[in-house]
Design a protein around this motif. Structure first.
Motif, short mmCIF file in Angstrom:
data_model
loop_
_atom_site.label_atom_id
_atom_site.label_comp_id
_atom_site.label_asym_id
_atom_site.label_seq_id
_atom_site.Cartn_x
_atom_site.Cartn_y
_atom_site.Cartn_z
N TYR A 130 0.80 -1.23 0.00
CA TYR A 130 0.00 0.00 0.00
C TYR A 130 0.84 1.29 0.00
CZ TYR A 130 -4.22 -2.70 1.33
OH TYR A 130 -5.28 -3.57 1.38
N VAL A 173 2.92 0.40 8.59
CA VAL A 173 2.31 1.03 9.76
C VAL A 173 2.84 0.39 11.04
CG1 VAL A 173 0.21 1.92 8.65
CG2 VAL A 173 0.29 -0.46 9.41
N CYS A 232 -3.44 2.98 12.31
CA CYS A 232 -4.35 2.09 11.57
C CYS A 232 -5.67 2.14 12.32
CB CYS A 232 -3.78 0.67 11.55
SG CYS A 232 -4.99 -0.57 11.02
N SER A 233 -6.78 2.39 11.60
CA SER A 233 -8.06 2.54 12.31
C SER A 233 -8.47 1.24 13.01
CB SER A 233 -9.16 3.01 11.34
OG SER A 233 -9.40 2.02 10.36
N LEU A 234 -8.01 0.10 12.49
CA LEU A 234 -8.34 -1.17 13.14
C LEU A 234 -7.52 -1.35 14.41
CD1 LEU A 234 -8.65 -3.65 10.13
CD2 LEU A 234 -10.41 -3.14 11.82
N ASN A 280 -3.66 -6.85 12.42
CA ASN A 280 -3.81 -5.38 12.54
C ASN A 280 -4.24 -5.01 13.96
OD1 ASN A 280 -3.83 -6.02 9.76
ND2 ASN A 280 -4.85 -4.10 9.26
N CYS A 289 -11.87 -0.96 9.04
CA CYS A 289 -10.81 -0.27 8.31
C CYS A 289 -11.48 0.91 7.60
CB CYS A 289 -10.15 -1.20 7.30
SG CYS A 289 -9.25 -0.24 6.06
N VAL A 305 -10.58 2.66 5.25
CA VAL A 305 -10.35 2.66 3.79
C VAL A 305 -11.33 1.68 3.11
CG1 VAL A 305 -8.67 2.11 1.97
CG2 VAL A 305 -7.91 3.23 4.09
N HIS A 306 -11.38 0.46 3.62
CA HIS A 306 -12.18 -0.57 2.96
C HIS A 306 -13.67 -0.47 3.23
CE1 HIS A 306 -8.12 -2.33 2.60
NE2 HIS A 306 -8.61 -2.82 1.46
N GLU A 314 -11.56 -6.97 4.40
CA GLU A 314 -11.97 -5.87 5.30
C GLU A 314 -13.16 -5.10 4.71
OE1 GLU A 314 -8.42 -3.56 5.82
OE2 GLU A 314 -7.38 -5.19 6.83
N CYS A 345 -4.93 5.10 1.95
CA CYS A 345 -4.78 4.99 3.40
C CYS A 345 -3.78 6.05 3.84
CB CYS A 345 -4.28 3.60 3.78
SG CYS A 345 -3.86 3.47 5.53
N TYR A 387 -2.39 6.50 6.57
CA TYR A 387 -1.32 5.97 7.42
C TYR A 387 -0.20 5.36 6.57
CZ TYR A 387 -5.21 6.34 10.70
OH TYR A 387 -6.27 6.80 11.44
N MET A 388 -0.58 4.52 5.61
CA MET A 388 0.43 3.90 4.73
C MET A 388 1.11 4.98 3.89
SD MET A 388 0.75 0.59 4.92
CE MET A 388 -0.07 -0.90 5.48
#
Ligand code: 13P
Ligand code: SF4
Length: 337
Positions: free
Chosen positions: A53, A89, A114-116, A142, A204, A206-207, A232, A291, A293-294
């Motif tokens: 990512y 991450v 990471c939101s997870l 994650n 997540c 993003v997903h 996800e 994402c 974060y990535m």
């Protein structure tokens, strides 16, 4: 590396916004950083691991290893380098440290969350254990090291169904991804496996954005469409997909598809970029999601980390947490044998 070589790799990348597109001028600037990083990493006995990512100039320019979470955790154990720079991450950097306690692991990204991973803490798990005393606690990779330390078995998107189906206990707490948990329930049901699954509420960011109605719209509009998604995503999206899998499994699936199929790839843009570069004649339709974060990893912060590692970027874990989290990850490897 020469700018032409990088430009030829990246010229077909065109998803996301114009910011994701590469000109020759852009490549001339990037290749200077790439060459400096590649010289310095040899001098400093450092391996660079990159999740698919991150920006493609990292994957194609400086990464010694790139792949999905499972593959990268194995690569972290393989490398003989004494220092690992993990362009991804924080939870991935922690996993590398857990598997290599004697190595130095650095995360270059400015915002490697990471939101997870942020949706649950080790303390919460301890309380959940009172609520579910008979359950086996399965955590997605994650998650933070604290969470892994409080759980029984770790899984990744590439092995979650296989591992949960093999766990002898029928009572499972799966966390933190609610949508992956629902997809897991559906997969187990299809296999005729009965498990009582308790889920947490994480997602997540993003997903979860992909909407089943929009996916249906793309299906109607594009004959022969192949829909490929990450677990996800919402179960409604997974059900409409021709293939659901980890980032590594999606790469393999798409590489083997006959050329005539247009592809709707529902995941972070970095994976679309890798494939658009590798398979420039394939038709990728629709857009992807980024994402933050990535994407906080860059050639600039990798170079800075190589030159003068900032103490705050080094992964440090308490020895007790590290040992308990390692047991949880080792249980994953044992189920995969
Ligand atoms: P993979 O294990 O499939 O690479 O997924 C990691 C991730 O963060 C997906 O959002
Ligand atoms: Fe976390 Fe989602 Fe980003 Fe993967 S894409 S690192 S799950 S926020």
């Amino acid at each position: 590396m020469f700018a032409e070589e990088l430009y030829n790799k990246l010229r077909s990348v065109q998803n996301g916004t114009v910011l994701c597109q590469y000109s020759m001028e852009n490549c001339e600037r990037l290749v200077k950083l790439i060459n400096e990083i590649n010289e310095l990493k040899k001098e400093k006995n450092t391996a660079i691991l990159a999740h698919s990512y991150v920006a493609p100039e990292i994957t194609f320019g400086v990464a010694d290893y790139s792949g999905d979470s499972y593959q990268l955790s194995k690569n972290a154990m393989e490398t003989s380098a004494q220092t690992i720079i993990f362009a991804a991450v924080e939870f991935m950097g922690e996993t590398a440290k857990i598997l290599n306690p004697n190595k130095r692991v650095l995360i270059p990204g400015a915002n490697p969350g990471c939101s997870l991973a942020e949706s649950i803490t080790g303390e919460q798990i301890k309380k959940m254990k009172e609520q579910y005393p008979e359950h086996t606690f399965v955590c997605y990779i994650n998650t933070t090291a604290d969470v892994k330390a409080a759980c029984d078995v770790c899984v990744t998107s590439s092995n979650v169904v296989k591992i949960v189906s093999k766990i002898p206990n029928d009572k499972i707490v799966f966390l933190p991804d609610k949508l992956m948990g629902e997809n897991l329930k559906n997969e187990l049901e299809k296999m005729g496996i009965k498990k009582e699954l308790a889920l947490h509420t994480g997602t997540c960011y993003v997903h979860e954005q992909y909407d089943p109605d929009l996916v249906k719209y793309f299906r109607i509009q594009n004959e022969g469409l192949q829909i490929v998604s990450h677990p996800e995503c919402h179960p409604g999206v997974a059900m409409l997909s021709d293939f659901v899998g980890s980032t590594g499994q999606m790469l393999d699936y798409i590489r083997k598809l006959p050329e005539e199929h247009p592809i709707l790839l529902l995941t972070e843009c970095g994976l679309n970029a890798r494939l658009q570069s590798e398979l420039p004649n394939r038709r990728f339709i629709g857009s992807c999601s980024l994402c933050k974060y990535m994407k906080s990893n860059s050639l600039e912060n990798i170079l800075q980390t190589l030159k003068e590692p900032d103490k705050a970027k080094e992964v440090k874990l308490d020895a007790t947490v590290l040992a308990a989290a390692k047991r949880c990850i080792d249980n994953m490897f044992a189920y995969c044998e």
